[in-house]
Design an enzyme around this catalytic site. Structure first.
Site, PDB file in Angstrom:
ATOM      1  N   HIS A  65       0.707  -1.257   0.115  1.00 22.55           N
ATOM      2  CA  HIS A  65       0.017  -0.187  -0.153  1.00 22.55           C
ATOM      3  C   HIS A  65       0.877   1.317   0.026  1.00 22.55           C
ATOM      4  CE1 HIS A  65      -3.780  -1.989   0.217  1.00 22.55           C
ATOM      5  NE2 HIS A  65      -3.449  -2.717   1.285  1.00 22.55           N
ATOM      6  N   ARG A  77       6.920  -6.669   3.159  1.00 23.79           N
ATOM      7  CA  ARG A  77       5.792  -7.143   2.787  1.00 23.79           C
ATOM      8  C   ARG A  77       5.793  -6.778   1.032  1.00 23.79           C
ATOM      9  NH1 ARG A  77      -0.457  -5.470   4.665  1.00 23.79           N
ATOM     10  NH2 ARG A  77       0.092  -3.625   3.918  1.00 23.79           N
ATOM     11  N   ASP A  90      16.616 -11.801  -3.036  1.00 19.84           N
ATOM     12  CA  ASP A  90      17.900 -11.665  -3.554  1.00 19.84           C
ATOM     13  C   ASP A  90      18.537 -10.259  -3.191  1.00 19.84           C
ATOM     14  OD1 ASP A  90      17.587 -13.956  -5.100  1.00 19.84           O
ATOM     15  OD2 ASP A  90      17.332 -13.131  -7.079  1.00 19.84           O
ATOM     16  N   GLU A 115      -6.752 -12.630   5.976  1.00 23.54           N
ATOM     17  CA  GLU A 115      -7.651 -11.242   5.972  1.00 23.54           C
ATOM     18  C   GLU A 115      -8.948 -11.402   5.453  1.00 23.54           C
ATOM     19  OE1 GLU A 115      -5.072  -8.077   4.015  1.00 23.54           O
ATOM     20  OE2 GLU A 115      -3.906  -9.764   2.980  1.00 23.54           O
ATOM     21  N   ASP A 124      -8.886  -5.492   6.404  1.00 20.03           N
ATOM     22  CA  ASP A 124      -9.685  -6.417   5.419  1.00 20.03           C
ATOM     23  C   ASP A 124     -10.385  -7.393   5.998  1.00 20.03           C
ATOM     24  OD1 ASP A 124      -8.632  -5.492   2.437  1.00 20.03           O
ATOM     25  OD2 ASP A 124      -6.544  -6.016   3.510  1.00 20.03           O
TER      26      ASP A 124
END
Length: 270
Positions: free
Chosen positions: A49, A81, A95, A159, A185
């Site tokens: 977000h 996230r 990575d 969620e 959510d």
């Protein structure tokens, strides 16, 4: 010989220790370094977000690792996230050096297995062989491929009510280290958008925390209300975000200005 960094956050979860964190949505390495030195156990670098992308997350990870901790503390452990439970994004964040990932909107065991698989090299998963990446200290960790999974922590986010119904099956997936409950959510999926403190939502969260803990996995949640955060910790939540950087900044600015609103010489600039 360079050693693989130890994931102390993962070890703390396995020991049953509670870990307090900060949710960071400001895409700035400068802010990341500021937060990491405050003494919280972990900091969530959010790219779901926020306008954050992979190169910027790399810079934020570097800032966290370079932070100077307050006396008696250690720098926060960074959790990334990704924007989605996507193997390409997972590969790229691993990575560049992320050791703990929080994968959003995992609905069932199949999606949880896909998340874990994306963090493992063949024959245990589908993570691509990246060569001399930052994660392996540019190839200076000779046993990185063999040992990478030992220090990777996979957290999946439930969620919706449908996902909560699948908690036991998700928790049974090998390689899932923790399950994070997304209150916002979840409340929307229950028909209470924007009301994450609705009694029905609270009951669902409490039940989910108990069930996750009963499965032997670490429950997590974001809860900035102190009283409610303490309730979640008492129920067994192990990684709890108790602050959000944008909210701390917003509230600090608003409160400071409000202190001077009665100043008789204060006039509008326009």
């Amino acid at each position: 010989m360079t050693m693989l960094p130890i994931n102390h956050f993962k070890r703390a979860l396995r020991s049953g220790s509670a870990q307090l964190g900060v949710w960071s949505t400001i895409p700035s390495p400068y802010i990341s370094e500021l937060i990491a030195g405050a003494g919280y156990d972990w900091v969530l670098i959010d790219s779901e977000h926020t306008p954050t992308d992979v190169p910027l997350v790399l810079n934020q990870l570097q800032a966290v690792s370079g932070a100077i901790a307050k006396p008696g503390t250690v720098p926060s452990h960074p959790i990334v996230r990704p924007a989605w439970n996507d193997p390409v994004l997972i590969k790229r964040y691993l990575d560049v050096g992320a050791q703990t990932l929080l994968l959003p909107f995992v609905q069932n065991a199949e999606e949880a297995r896909a998340a874990v698989s994306a963090t493992r090299y063949a024959p245990h998963g589908i993570r691509g062989m990246g060569g001399s990446t930052r994660a392996s200290n540019f190839g200076r960790i000779p046993d990185y491929v063999d040992r990478a999974a030992d220090e990777l922590c996979v957290l999946v986010q439930v969620e919706t009510m449908q996902a909560l119904d699948q908690i036991e099956r998700i928790a049974d997936v090998e390689g899932v280290d923790g399950i994070f409950i997304g209150p916002a959510d979840l409340s929307a999926s229950m028909g209470f958008p924007g009301k994450s403190r609705h009694p029905d939502v609270t009951r669902a969260i409490d039940d989910a925390i108990r069930r996750i803990r009963a499965c032997g996995k670490a429950p997590g949640i974001m809860m900035t209300d102190e009283a409610r955060a303490r309730e979640c910790l008492a129920l067994g939540a192990q990684f709890v975000a108790v602050a959000i950087d944008t909210v701390l900044l917003r509230d600090g600015l608003d409160i400071t200005l409000a202190q001077y609103r009665d100043c008789p010489q204060r006039t509008s600039a326009y």
